[in-house]
Design an enzyme around this catalytic site. Structure first.
Site, PDB file in Angstrom:
ATOM      1  N   TYR A  79      38.588  45.607  36.393  1.00  0.00           N
ATOM      2  CA  TYR A  79      37.135  46.079  35.382  1.00  0.00           C
ATOM      3  C   TYR A  79      37.077  44.048  35.618  1.00  0.00           C
ATOM      4  CZ  TYR A  79      36.803  51.058  35.661  1.00  0.00           C
ATOM      5  OH  TYR A  79      36.953  52.399  36.126  1.00  0.00           O
ATOM      6  N   SER A  80      36.222  44.273  34.008  1.00  0.00           N
ATOM      7  CA  SER A  80      35.335  42.610  33.783  1.00  0.00           C
ATOM      8  C   SER A  80      36.461  41.536  33.744  1.00  0.00           C
ATOM      9  CB  SER A  80      34.858  42.990  32.335  1.00  0.00           C
ATOM     10  OG  SER A  80      33.424  43.745  32.510  1.00  0.00           O
ATOM     11  N   MET A  81      37.752  41.435  33.860  1.00  0.00           N
ATOM     12  CA  MET A  81      38.853  40.656  34.168  1.00  0.00           C
ATOM     13  C   MET A  81      37.909  39.940  36.063  1.00  0.00           C
ATOM     14  SD  MET A  81      42.008  41.764  31.036  1.00  0.00           S
ATOM     15  CE  MET A  81      43.307  40.877  32.534  1.00  0.00           C
TER      16      MET A  81
END
Length: 403
Positions: A79-81
């Site tokens: 996801y946001s990584m």
């Protein structure tokens, strides 16, 4: 660190690298106890210092529904990584002279030329032109005036939800046009609000480079760093390695649904779309810690890495009224794709000044501590427990650090 994931970082011993072996073992035992309590399906933890891995450990199950054990090379939705990787891609374009961070977003995505700002005048919602146009730097540091529909129920956030901005059925450019049709929630450059800005950067990378985001990342970051298991789509021969959450949330009983990384989507989401492994992401973090180079492959200059991981907010305030503010703890600023620690104290978890970090909504997390020359990351798929496991992991890592 034996893994099917490209070239592993060299192994070292905890003791030789300034960590207490017993305390590192306690970290693993703590994660195993969470698995035993059935709050955590499984996890992979990795700590590396001075270029050597002192911990790479799998616990629990990769797929709890089918009893598949967690492996070191299990593949996770990060996801946001994804955001730090896409932020590096933007900085590569800057280094090549293909864009300036001060450029208006509309220079590359003309649909933003007519963006409106939503304001409240005498209790009524009014639309007007923003005083300043959002820039590339604003997108990188989340000061563009954009928001996320998952952060609240303000009128603009409801419009995001109604426009189905989370849909992966649009191309990156179609996403950009859908987003440009919705007014900004804040005047650009005045407020830090976590947002869909990095999804927009995906469209910007495509517009500037002439490549799809996935192809650009592969050619310029993933390929050179030998991140062989990191992609927007997991190929069929690797499906058996994909980590899954519990079918229902252990704390609330609701069904757990994560994005399907087995099938290609029209949108290669720059803010949330990649799948990766602990070993792959470790190579990315080691490259950053090295100042932009790993195994003879330089993806950024040392000066650019320092610039990205410095605070870019200064006196710009954080939107504390919404849920966004919870993501940037007191004592932190934000760089270009990372939260940045400004003080040794203030925040409610351990860490050095200059540390930078981020995480993904399914629970993956990392932090890099340049002052102590180490990084740590933890991969798991337990969305509703992430706010517990991230600080727990950080504190246990620092508890084991002796020098």
């Amino acid at each position: 660190m034996t893994s099917a994931s490209g070239k592993p970082l060299p192994l070292g011993s905890a003791q030789d690298l300034g960590f207490c072996p017993q305390r590192v073992h306690h970290l693993v035992e703590t994660l195993q106890s969470e698995v035993a309590k059935a709050r955590l399906p499984g996890a992979v933890a990795l700590i590396a210092r001075r270029g050597q891995v002192l911990l790479h450990q799998n616990v629990g199950q990769q797929d709890p529904a089918h009893g598949v054990p967690m492996e070191l090379d299990s593949i996770f939705r990060i996801y946001s990584m994804t955001k730090p990787i896409v932020s590096v891609a933007v900085m590569q374009l800057m280094e090549r002279g293909q864009l300036l961070l001060s450029d208006p977003v509309a220079k590359y995505l003309p649909e933003f030329a007519d963006i409106q700002l939503s304001t409240v005048v005498d209790g009524e919602v009014a639309l007007q032109r923003p005083k300043t146009e959002p820039t590339v730097q604003d997108l990188l540091r989340h000061t563009s005036g954009l928001t996320y529909e998952i952060l609240g129920t303000e009128p603009i956030q409801r419009q995001y939800a109604q426009a189905r901005l989370a849909s992966r059925e649009r191309s990156n450019r179609e996403f950009s046009k859908a987003l440009a049709a919705i007014p900004l929630m804040f005047e650009p450059g005045t407020v830090w609000e976590y947002s869909r800005a990095t999804d927009l950067l995906g469209a910007l990378v495509e517009a500037v480079s002439g490549q799809t985001l996935g192809a650009f990342l592969q050619d310029n970051i993933l390929g050179p760093l030998r991140m062989v298991d990191t992609s927007f789509v997991v190929p069929p021969d690797k499906h058996h390695r994909i980590a899954e959450p519990f079918a229902t949330d252990p704390d609330g009983g609701i069904a757990m649904r994560l994005i399907d990384v087995r099938q290609p989507a029209a949108m290669e989401a720059g803010g949330a779309g990649l799948a990766s492994t602990s070993a792959d992401y470790a190579r990315f973090l080691q490259c950053l810690l090295n100042g932009g180079e790993l195994d003879g492959q330089r993806i950024l200059s040392t000066a650019t890495v320092r610039y990205m991981t410095a605070d870019h907010l200064g006196s710009i305030g954080v939107h504390r009224a919404g849920r966004s503010g919870e993501l940037l703890p007191p004592g932190h600023g934000f760089g270009l794709g990372f939260a940045v620690r400004l003080e040794e104290g203030i925040a409610a978890q351990a860490g050095s000044k200059g540390l930078y970090f981020w995480g993904g909504i399914a629970g993956t997390t990392f932090f890099v501590d340049p002052a102590k020359d180490f990084f740590a990351l933890m991969m798991l798929q337990a969305p509703n427990q992430r706010d517990y496991y991230r600080p727990l992991f950080r504190n246990l890592v620092y508890a084991a650090l002796l020098e």
